[in-house]
Design a protein around this motif. Structure first.
Motif, mmCIF file in Angstrom:
data_model
loop_
_atom_site.group_PDB
_atom_site.id
_atom_site.type_symbol
_atom_site.label_atom_id
_atom_site.label_comp_id
_atom_site.label_asym_id
_atom_site.label_seq_id
_atom_site.Cartn_x
_atom_site.Cartn_y
_atom_site.Cartn_z
ATOM 1 N N LYS A 240 0.849 -1.195 0.000
ATOM 2 C CA LYS A 240 0.000 0.000 0.000
ATOM 3 C C LYS A 240 0.892 1.254 0.000
ATOM 4 O O LYS A 240 0.626 2.208 -0.723
ATOM 5 C CB LYS A 240 -0.896 -0.047 1.245
ATOM 6 C CG LYS A 240 -2.185 0.676 1.130
ATOM 7 C CD LYS A 240 -3.147 0.011 0.144
ATOM 8 C CE LYS A 240 -4.406 0.806 -0.022
ATOM 9 N NZ LYS A 240 -5.347 0.181 -0.952
ATOM 10 N N ASN A 265 -10.753 -6.031 10.410
ATOM 11 C CA ASN A 265 -10.781 -4.614 10.794
ATOM 12 C C ASN A 265 -9.679 -3.791 10.137
ATOM 13 O O ASN A 265 -9.455 -2.648 10.512
ATOM 14 C CB ASN A 265 -10.657 -4.489 12.321
ATOM 15 C CG ASN A 265 -11.761 -5.269 13.012
ATOM 16 O OD1 ASN A 265 -12.859 -5.386 12.484
ATOM 17 N ND2 ASN A 265 -11.469 -5.832 14.191
ATOM 18 N N ASN A 266 -8.964 -4.373 9.198
ATOM 19 C CA ASN A 266 -7.850 -3.658 8.563
ATOM 20 C C ASN A 266 -8.312 -3.041 7.237
ATOM 21 O O ASN A 266 -8.665 -3.765 6.297
ATOM 22 C CB ASN A 266 -6.694 -4.646 8.323
ATOM 23 C CG ASN A 266 -5.427 -3.943 7.918
ATOM 24 O OD1 ASN A 266 -5.470 -2.964 7.180
ATOM 25 N ND2 ASN A 266 -4.302 -4.436 8.403
ATOM 26 N N GLU A 267 -8.300 -1.726 7.173
ATOM 27 C CA GLU A 267 -8.843 -1.034 5.991
ATOM 28 C C GLU A 267 -8.033 -1.273 4.719
ATOM 29 O O GLU A 267 -8.536 -1.132 3.612
ATOM 30 C CB GLU A 267 -8.910 0.474 6.259
ATOM 31 C CG GLU A 267 -10.057 0.805 7.182
ATOM 32 C CD GLU A 267 -10.129 2.277 7.520
ATOM 33 O OE1 GLU A 267 -9.313 3.047 6.986
ATOM 34 O OE2 GLU A 267 -11.007 2.630 8.321
ATOM 35 N N ASP A 270 -8.687 -5.866 1.361
ATOM 36 C CA ASP A 270 -10.026 -5.960 0.767
ATOM 37 C C ASP A 270 -10.653 -7.336 1.003
ATOM 38 O O ASP A 270 -11.863 -7.447 1.189
ATOM 39 C CB ASP A 270 -9.948 -5.715 -0.748
ATOM 40 C CG ASP A 270 -9.686 -4.247 -1.035
ATOM 41 O OD1 ASP A 270 -8.502 -3.855 -1.056
ATOM 42 O OD2 ASP A 270 -10.669 -3.506 -1.177
ATOM 43 N N LYS A 288 -14.827 -10.484 5.251
ATOM 44 C CA LYS A 288 -13.701 -10.422 4.310
ATOM 45 C C LYS A 288 -13.116 -11.807 4.009
ATOM 46 O O LYS A 288 -12.207 -11.926 3.197
ATOM 47 C CB LYS A 288 -12.592 -9.526 4.873
ATOM 48 C CG LYS A 288 -12.935 -8.056 4.808
ATOM 49 C CD LYS A 288 -11.743 -7.199 5.167
ATOM 50 C CE LYS A 288 -12.149 -5.734 5.206
ATOM 51 N NZ LYS A 288 -11.081 -4.901 5.766
#
Ligand code: R5P
Length: 322
Positions: A240, A265-267, A270, A288
């Motif tokens: 990222k 919970n990790n933005e 995906d 997810k």
């Protein structure tokens, strides 16, 4: 699928029962139960109520957490089948615990992957069918045949359906071949990328850099095992930071020793795609998490072992999106 012949018995160990039942459905065959007695001190006695005399026996099993307990149960059950005169005992071992202890990384360390191979052979296994061994060289630790199946075929079937194009990323140097094979199966037309990872202790790693171009690309980080999640989450963050767009994680064996919340919970992340080499029934509520079943693939492999036909033909069928 045509019913397999009567000289074959298929068992599913307790922690692989769900997958074994799916394989049984695909092969149109009942899965024979494994009987188990646990004594007051924790000792176990496993056996079959059904005769296995002169039969080819398949045991669908995995030695995930609790590794030692599951390994011992498997060894005891193999021993019982050997003593009950089974003709050939084939372990369909979807996850091989201790595979990461495949060499002496430093002085005075054991090679437990070899010890497990010895134990399986001594217990009475005549063949092992497994999938995405952490190190394919573990096949050579055995003096019996080992089919180390390639999970890329299961993942490529799923990923081919997606409209997005992806760069496949290996989270370490050791997984580069695996990543390249997936990339080739998907015909991405993109070069793979590799994370330059340094292991600093058990379950602890540090990222030194990213080899390859991921800027403005969707990426799939492809690994064999997710254990604590540290390796792959660090990899996702590094990608990222280099400008990657969508980040999908794919791994054959989802151990999730520290739970799945850190992914959910990790933005940055995906989606996480795994197989059912290990039972994740208790995790189906996570949005997810996507689990791919290997029941059909393993059913075809079991059938090929019964018919003495080629596994390559199964790979070919999967390459064409079976
Ligand atoms: C190591 O070489 C393996 O391929 C995996 O990357 C590793 O076992 C994952 O472990 P963790 O999730 O604890 O970082």
């Amino acid at each position: 699928m045509k019913k397999v012949d009567d000289n074959v018995v298929i068992f599913g160990m307790e922690n692989s029962k769900k997958l074994a039942d799916e394989i049984g459905q695909f092969l149109n065959r009942e899965i024979t139960p494994v009987q188990k007695i646990t004594f007051a001190d924790g000792e176990q006695l496993l056996y079959s109520d059904t005769t296995v005399r002169n039969k080819t026996v398949f045991i669908v099993c995995n030695t995930s957490k609790p590794v030692n307990e599951n390994l011992m149960s498997l060894l005891i059950f193999i021993d019982s089948l050997k003593r009950a005169s089974a003709k050939r005992i084939i372990c369909v071992m979807t996850y091989y615990g201790y595979a990461r202890q495949d060499r002496k990384a430093s002085g005075r360390q054991p090679i437990t992957a070899k010890l497990v191979a010895d134990l399986l052979e001594v217990a009475g296994a005549a063949k092992v069918i497994t999938i995405d061994l952490h190190n394919p060289s573990i096949q050579g630790f055995f003096n019996i045949p080992v089919d180390d199946l390639r999970g890329q075929f299961i993942f490529s079937n799923e990923l081919r359906k997606r409209e997005d194009k992806f760069v496949i990323v290996s989270p370490d140097h050791g997984g580069a071949v695996r990543a390249r094979q997936l990339s080739e199966l998907l015909n991405t037309g993109e070069q793979i990328a590799i994370i330059d990872k340094r292991r600093t202790g058990p379950n602890v790693s540090e990222i030194m850099g990213v080899l390859g171009n991921v800027k403005d690309k969707n990426v799939i980080i492809y690994d064999d095992i997710i254990d604590t999640g540290g390796t792959i989450i660090h990899a996702a963050e590094a990608l990222k930071a280099q400008g990657a767009k969508k980040v999908i994680i794919a791994a054959t064996h989802g151990l999730f020793s520290k739970g799945f919340e850190m992914f959910e919970n990790n933005e940055i992340i995906d989606e996480v795609i795994i197989t059912n080499s290990i039972d994740h029934s208790s995790m189906s509520h996570f949005k997810k998490l996507r689990e791919l079943s290997m029941a059909q693939f393993l059913g075809m492999v079991i059938q090929a072992n019964i018919n003495n036909s080629s596994i390559t033909e199964i790979y070919d069928a999967y390459s064409h999106g079976n």
